[in-house]
Design a protein around this motif. Structure first.
Motif, PDB file in Angstrom:
ATOM      1  N   GLY A 162       0.668  -1.204   0.088  1.00 24.67           N
ATOM      2  CA  GLY A 162       0.035  -0.036   0.041  1.00 24.67           C
ATOM      3  C   GLY A 162       0.866   1.265  -0.100  1.00 24.67           C
ATOM      4  N   LYS A 163       0.387   2.354   0.256  1.00 23.90           N
ATOM      5  CA  LYS A 163       0.783   3.566   0.076  1.00 23.90           C
ATOM      6  C   LYS A 163       1.401   3.837   1.635  1.00 23.90           C
ATOM      7  N   PHE A 164       2.518   4.306   1.629  1.00 21.81           N
ATOM      8  CA  PHE A 164       3.220   4.521   3.199  1.00 21.81           C
ATOM      9  C   PHE A 164       4.035   5.959   3.153  1.00 21.81           C
ATOM     10  N   PRO A 165       3.755   6.758   4.216  1.00 23.98           N
ATOM     11  CA  PRO A 165       4.220   7.969   4.215  1.00 23.98           C
ATOM     12  C   PRO A 165       5.804   7.840   4.202  1.00 23.98           C
ATOM     13  N   SER A 166       6.410   9.123   3.289  1.00 23.00           N
ATOM     14  CA  SER A 166       7.673   9.280   3.913  1.00 23.00           C
ATOM     15  C   SER A 166       7.679  10.694   4.110  1.00 23.00           C
ATOM     16  N   VAL A 167       8.148  11.002   5.284  1.00 22.64           N
ATOM     17  CA  VAL A 167       8.382  12.304   5.965  1.00 22.64           C
ATOM     18  C   VAL A 167       9.554  13.161   5.744  1.00 22.64           C
ATOM     19  N   SER A 168       9.330  14.337   5.307  1.00 22.79           N
ATOM     20  CA  SER A 168      10.451  15.260   5.684  1.00 22.79           C
ATOM     21  C   SER A 168       9.867  16.621   6.072  1.00 22.79           C
ATOM     22  N   TRP A 169      10.773  17.251   6.589  1.00 23.51           N
ATOM     23  CA  TRP A 169      10.438  18.833   7.101  1.00 23.51           C
ATOM     24  C   TRP A 169      11.092  19.963   6.370  1.00 23.51           C
ATOM     25  N   LYS A 170      10.353  20.949   5.741  1.00 24.11           N
ATOM     26  CA  LYS A 170      11.044  21.847   5.265  1.00 24.11           C
ATOM     27  C   LYS A 170      10.710  23.046   5.854  1.00 24.11           C
ATOM     28  N   GLY A 171      11.216  24.156   5.836  1.00 28.88           N
ATOM     29  CA  GLY A 171      10.949  25.334   6.572  1.00 28.88           C
ATOM     30  C   GLY A 171      11.693  26.519   6.187  1.00 28.88           C
ATOM     31  N   SER A 172      11.330  27.766   6.241  1.00 32.26           N
ATOM     32  CA  SER A 172      11.972  28.949   5.858  1.00 32.26           C
ATOM     33  C   SER A 172      13.468  29.024   6.793  1.00 32.26           C
ATOM     34  N   SER A 173      14.245  29.790   6.438  1.00 32.68           N
ATOM     35  CA  SER A 173      15.628  30.115   7.136  1.00 32.68           C
ATOM     36  C   SER A 173      15.244  30.223   8.709  1.00 32.68           C
ATOM     37  N   GLU A 174      14.180  31.204   8.742  1.00 37.73           N
ATOM     38  CA  GLU A 174      13.813  31.679   9.929  1.00 37.73           C
ATOM     39  C   GLU A 174      13.231  30.708  10.931  1.00 37.73           C
ATOM     40  N   VAL A 175      12.317  29.827  10.409  1.00 40.00           N
ATOM     41  CA  VAL A 175      11.913  28.366  11.098  1.00 40.00           C
ATOM     42  C   VAL A 175      13.247  27.776  11.513  1.00 40.00           C
ATOM     43  N   VAL A 176      13.984  27.531  10.538  1.00 42.61           N
ATOM     44  CA  VAL A 176      15.002  26.556  10.839  1.00 42.61           C
ATOM     45  C   VAL A 176      16.010  27.151  11.916  1.00 42.61           C
ATOM     46  N   ARG A 177      16.345  28.532  12.122  1.00 41.30           N
ATOM     47  CA  ARG A 177      16.910  29.001  12.879  1.00 41.30           C
ATOM     48  C   ARG A 177      16.396  29.073  14.450  1.00 41.30           C
ATOM     49  N   MET A 178      14.617  29.080  14.482  1.00 40.95           N
ATOM     50  CA  MET A 178      13.927  28.889  15.506  1.00 40.95           C
ATOM     51  C   MET A 178      14.144  27.205  16.036  1.00 40.95           C
ATOM     52  N   LEU A 179      14.222  26.385  15.222  1.00 46.49           N
ATOM     53  CA  LEU A 179      14.367  25.232  15.859  1.00 46.49           C
ATOM     54  C   LEU A 179      15.831  24.875  16.243  1.00 46.49           C
ATOM     55  N   CYS A 180      16.747  25.670  15.681  1.00 51.43           N
ATOM     56  CA  CYS A 180      18.245  25.386  16.166  1.00 51.43           C
ATOM     57  C   CYS A 180      18.463  26.183  17.752  1.00 51.43           C
ATOM     58  N   ALA A 181      17.570  27.017  17.682  1.00 51.97           N
ATOM     59  CA  ALA A 181      17.648  27.924  18.964  1.00 51.97           C
ATOM     60  C   ALA A 181      16.855  26.885  19.982  1.00 51.97           C
ATOM     61  N   ALA A 182      15.685  26.423  19.450  1.00 53.56           N
ATOM     62  CA  ALA A 182      15.005  25.758  20.555  1.00 53.56           C
ATOM     63  C   ALA A 182      15.770  24.562  21.171  1.00 53.56           C
ATOM     64  N   LEU A 183      16.646  23.558  20.154  1.00 52.79           N
ATOM     65  CA  LEU A 183      17.321  22.641  20.504  1.00 52.79           C
ATOM     66  C   LEU A 183      18.455  23.055  21.234  1.00 52.79           C
ATOM     67  N   ALA A 184      18.893  24.018  20.968  1.00 54.89           N
ATOM     68  CA  ALA A 184      20.413  24.513  21.862  1.00 54.89           C
ATOM     69  C   ALA A 184      19.930  24.993  23.191  1.00 54.89           C
ATOM     70  N   ILE A 185      18.713  25.101  23.342  1.00 53.70           N
ATOM     71  CA  ILE A 185      18.157  25.654  24.802  1.00 53.70           C
ATOM     72  C   ILE A 185      18.191  24.248  25.573  1.00 53.70           C
ATOM     73  N   ASP A 186      17.728  23.331  24.793  1.00 54.84           N
ATOM     74  CA  ASP A 186      17.560  21.896  25.629  1.00 54.84           C
ATOM     75  C   ASP A 186      18.909  21.163  25.459  1.00 54.84           C
ATOM     76  N   ASN A 187      20.261  21.816  25.227  1.00 50.33           N
ATOM     77  CA  ASN A 187      21.628  21.252  25.164  1.00 50.33           C
ATOM     78  C   ASN A 187      21.653  20.250  24.338  1.00 50.33           C
ATOM     79  N   VAL A 188      20.896  20.161  23.135  1.00 43.70           N
ATOM     80  CA  VAL A 188      21.182  19.668  21.934  1.00 43.70           C
ATOM     81  C   VAL A 188      21.808  20.581  20.621  1.00 43.70           C
ATOM     82  N   ASP A 189      22.900  20.016  20.290  1.00 41.98           N
ATOM     83  CA  ASP A 189      23.710  20.712  19.101  1.00 41.98           C
ATOM     84  C   ASP A 189      23.016  20.471  17.912  1.00 41.98           C
ATOM     85  N   PRO A 190      22.227  21.575  17.322  1.00 39.69           N
ATOM     86  CA  PRO A 190      21.452  21.254  16.330  1.00 39.69           C
ATOM     87  C   PRO A 190      22.394  20.958  14.831  1.00 39.69           C
TER      88      PRO A 190
END
Length: 141
Positions: free
Chosen positions: A64-92
């Motif tokens: 059957g059909k099964f999802p293949s997931v990927s995430w795309k976002g603007s550079s601002e959204v990527v920066r926000m993700l990186c900042a959120a990860l860094a706050i949780d001590n994760v090196d993005p």
């Protein structure tokens, strides 16, 4: 007594010609099989969608059909993700990679000359995985 030295180049040329013929036959067979596989997959997909409501279980496999997931976002959204990860001590940056396709896109769209030497000089490590496949002879990749 025959001089084997003079026969070796001729023998190698004959072996090479035979190998080239066999390779040509194999490539044609592979292309035929790929086409047959694609047609069979398309037919199976249609049958599964129309007759089995999109999912067919055969033994321990489900078709059957099964999802293949990927995430795309603007550079601002990527920066926000990186900042959120860094706050949780994760090196993005341990999770972000640069693909050859994206480097080609940067070169083409932005006109920047980001080459292998530049990437290596700033500390990137190139990872190459060799896989046996085919491509157009005039292809760059």
């Amino acid at each position: 007594m025959t001089n084997s030295f003079t026969l070796d180049p001729a023998r190698k040329e004959l072996e090479r010609a035979l190998a080239a013929g066999r390779a040509a036959a194999l490539t044609k067979e592979i292309e035929r099989l790929k086409t047959a596989l694609k047609l069979s997959q398309d037919e199976l997909k249609k049958i599964v969608e129309e007759q089995f409501e999109g999912s067919l279980r055969l033994g321990d496999e489900i078709w059957g059909k099964f999802p293949s997931v990927s995430w795309k976002g603007s550079s601002e959204v990527v920066r926000m993700l990186c900042a959120a990860l860094a706050i949780d001590n994760v090196d993005p940056y341990e999770y972000i990679s640069i693909t050859e396709a994206n480097l080609k896109k940067i070169r083409k769209e932005k006109g920047l000359d980001i080459n292998e030497e530049f990437m290596e000089n700033i500390g990137f490590k190139k990872s190459i995985i060799m896989r046996f496949d085919n491509k157009k002879a005039d292809s760059e990749e």
